[in-house]
Motif scaffolding. Structure first.
Motif, PDB file in Angstrom:
ATOM      1  N   VAL A 109       0.865  -1.176   0.000  1.00 23.43           N
ATOM      2  CA  VAL A 109       0.000   0.000   0.000  1.00 23.43           C
ATOM      3  C   VAL A 109       0.903   1.228   0.000  1.00 23.43           C
ATOM      4  O   VAL A 109       2.078   1.157   0.351  1.00 23.43           O
ATOM      5  CB  VAL A 109      -0.942   0.032   1.234  1.00 23.43           C
ATOM      6  N   PHE A 110       0.334   2.365  -0.395  1.00 21.80           N
ATOM      7  CA  PHE A 110       1.067   3.626  -0.364  1.00 21.80           C
ATOM      8  C   PHE A 110       0.825   4.275   0.990  1.00 21.80           C
ATOM      9  O   PHE A 110      -0.240   4.840   1.246  1.00 21.80           O
ATOM     10  CB  PHE A 110       0.619   4.533  -1.507  1.00 21.80           C
ATOM     11  N   SER A 111       1.820   4.207   1.859  1.00 19.52           N
ATOM     12  CA  SER A 111       1.639   4.597   3.261  1.00 19.52           C
ATOM     13  C   SER A 111       1.299   6.068   3.435  1.00 19.52           C
ATOM     14  O   SER A 111       0.583   6.444   4.367  1.00 19.52           O
ATOM     15  CB  SER A 111       2.902   4.265   4.063  1.00 19.52           C
ATOM     16  N   ASP A 112       1.819   6.925   2.559  1.00 25.48           N
ATOM     17  CA  ASP A 112       1.591   8.362   2.704  1.00 25.48           C
ATOM     18  C   ASP A 112       0.261   8.820   2.118  1.00 25.48           C
ATOM     19  O   ASP A 112      -0.116   9.982   2.271  1.00 25.48           O
ATOM     20  CB  ASP A 112       2.731   9.153   2.046  1.00 25.48           C
TER      21      ASP A 112
ATOM     22  N   THR B 297      -4.050   8.317   1.591  1.00 27.42           N
ATOM     23  CA  THR B 297      -5.205   7.840   2.340  1.00 27.42           C
ATOM     24  C   THR B 297      -5.721   6.536   1.746  1.00 27.42           C
ATOM     25  O   THR B 297      -5.326   6.127   0.651  1.00 27.42           O
ATOM     26  CB  THR B 297      -6.346   8.872   2.304  1.00 27.42           C
TER      27      THR B 297
ATOM     28  N   ASN C 289      -5.423   5.410  -2.179  1.00 30.11           N
ATOM     29  CA  ASN C 289      -4.884   4.119  -2.592  1.00 30.11           C
ATOM     30  C   ASN C 289      -5.825   3.421  -3.562  1.00 30.11           C
ATOM     31  O   ASN C 289      -5.386   2.850  -4.568  1.00 30.11           O
ATOM     32  CB  ASN C 289      -4.656   3.230  -1.362  1.00 30.11           C
TER      33      ASN C 289
ATOM     34  N   ARG D 248      -4.454   8.104   6.572  1.00 30.37           N
ATOM     35  CA  ARG D 248      -3.267   7.638   5.860  1.00 30.37           C
ATOM     36  C   ARG D 248      -3.122   6.134   6.038  1.00 30.37           C
ATOM     37  O   ARG D 248      -3.310   5.599   7.132  1.00 30.37           O
ATOM     38  CB  ARG D 248      -2.007   8.343   6.388  1.00 30.37           C
ATOM     39  N   ALA D 249      -2.783   5.459   4.960  1.00 33.15           N
ATOM     40  CA  ALA D 249      -2.644   4.002   5.016  1.00 33.15           C
ATOM     41  C   ALA D 249      -1.563   3.577   5.993  1.00 33.15           C
ATOM     42  O   ALA D 249      -1.648   2.516   6.607  1.00 33.15           O
ATOM     43  CB  ALA D 249      -2.354   3.453   3.625  1.00 33.15           C
ATOM     44  N   GLY D 250      -0.532   4.425   6.153  1.00 36.69           N
ATOM     45  CA  GLY D 250       0.549   4.089   7.068  1.00 36.69           C
ATOM     46  C   GLY D 250       0.122   4.023   8.518  1.00 36.69           C
ATOM     47  O   GLY D 250       0.824   3.437   9.342  1.00 36.69           O
ATOM     48  N   SER D 251      -1.032   4.629   8.841  1.00 38.82           N
ATOM     49  CA  SER D 251      -1.516   4.623  10.223  1.00 38.82           C
ATOM     50  C   SER D 251      -2.377   3.412  10.538  1.00 38.82           C
ATOM     51  O   SER D 251      -2.779   3.218  11.692  1.00 38.82           O
ATOM     52  CB  SER D 251      -2.319   5.902  10.488  1.00 38.82           C
TER      53      SER D 251
ATOM     54  N   LYS E  78      -4.112  -2.942   6.797  1.00 37.18           N
ATOM     55  CA  LYS E  78      -3.303  -2.783   5.583  1.00 37.18           C
ATOM     56  C   LYS E  78      -3.512  -3.963   4.633  1.00 37.18           C
ATOM     57  O   LYS E  78      -3.552  -3.784   3.415  1.00 37.18           O
ATOM     58  CB  LYS E  78      -1.824  -2.650   5.944  1.00 37.18           C
TER      59      LYS E  78
ATOM     60  N   SER F 244      -4.760  -3.799   0.863  1.00 36.96           N
ATOM     61  CA  SER F 244      -4.001  -4.411  -0.226  1.00 36.96           C
ATOM     62  C   SER F 244      -4.900  -5.289  -1.092  1.00 36.96           C
ATOM     63  O   SER F 244      -4.842  -5.255  -2.330  1.00 36.96           O
ATOM     64  CB  SER F 244      -2.839  -5.228   0.348  1.00 36.96           C
TER      65      SER F 244
END
Length: 240
Positions: free
Chosen positions: A90-93, A95, A99, A131-134, A140, A144
């Motif tokens: 996923v693109f962490s930065d 949302t 994504n 954000r996906a990174g959170s 995640k 994906s």
């Protein structure tokens, strides 16, 4: 049965390592084929080679009769192949929404498809603008998978989707993949969870040392503990 994917004599080298050593396999259209094997057997390398992330050094890969072993990964994706790596790509930065917008190459997000995905993975609606990174590891993984199914795919290549997930999320994932198959998708699935493998698999391929050493029906392997122990080193139940 109509074959959607076929590998014939496929070899893959990564640096000086000869990982795949003449893979021959067929994935029937409209079915879920499990790809099992001990750690290091070559399962992930097989998926990455099909997807063009690693180039086959020898052999043929055909999708619906079309040779793809020399095609770039974006070209293979445009032919209708979705890939869910074990690493939860996923693109962490970005949302959750961003994504999925990036994954929907054919146009705007389809509201009906989104509602269908949210039915299995409600956390994605809840964290739509986060954000996906959170997200947690399980969330995640949901994202994906959602990225891979936001548009209809001919073929899904999925690498250990239940790894590290809570049982409730595993059950939602199993139901989601069953529904994807009912909608006509073909799935090649690497999985270590015995329950998931038994619930989802129509056919099974077992790898060892870069080759296919067994092929047959998943139900038959699930019922044969001595065969499981011979092929995998332990029973499938020990993989749960």
């Amino acid at each position: 049965m109509t074959e959607l994917l076929k590998l014939s004599g496929v070899h893959t080298h990564i640096g000086r390592y000869h990982i795949l050593q003449g893979i021959d396999l067929v994935v029937p259209q409209g079915q879920t084929t499990m790809l099992l094997g001990r750690n290091g057997a070559g399962k992930t390398t097989t998926l990455r080679t099909i997807m063009g992330l690693w180039q086959a050094s020898k052999g043929e890969i055909s999708l619906a009769g079309m040779r793809i072993e020399s095609r770039a990964t974006p070209d293979i994706a445009r032919l209708g192949v979705g890939y869910v790596p074990e690493s939860m790509a996923v693109f962490s930065d970005l949302t959750v929404k961003e994504n999925l917008v990036l994954a929907a190459r054919d146009g705007p997000l389809d509201d009906a498809q989104l509602d269908w995905i949210f039915g299995f993975f409600p956390a994605l609606r809840r964290f739509w603008l986060s954000r996906a990174g959170s997200l947690s590891g399980g969330q995640k993984q949901m994202l994906s998978i959602a990225r891979a199914i936001i548009e209809p795919r001919k073929l899904l290549l999925i690498d250990e989707p239940t790894k590290g997930l809570a049982p409730a999320i595993v059950m939602a994932l199993i139901e989601c993949l069953k529904e994807i198959k009912r909608k006509g998708a073909t799935i090649l699935l690497v999985e270590q969870n015995f329950f998931a493998a038994r619930e989802l698999g129509d056919n099974v391929l077992v790898m060892d040392n870069g080759t296919i050493v067994h092929r047959g029906e998943m139900a038959a392997l699930a019922a044969d503990v001595p065969l499981q122990e011979r092929l995998l080193g332990l029973s499938l139940e020990a993989h749960q």
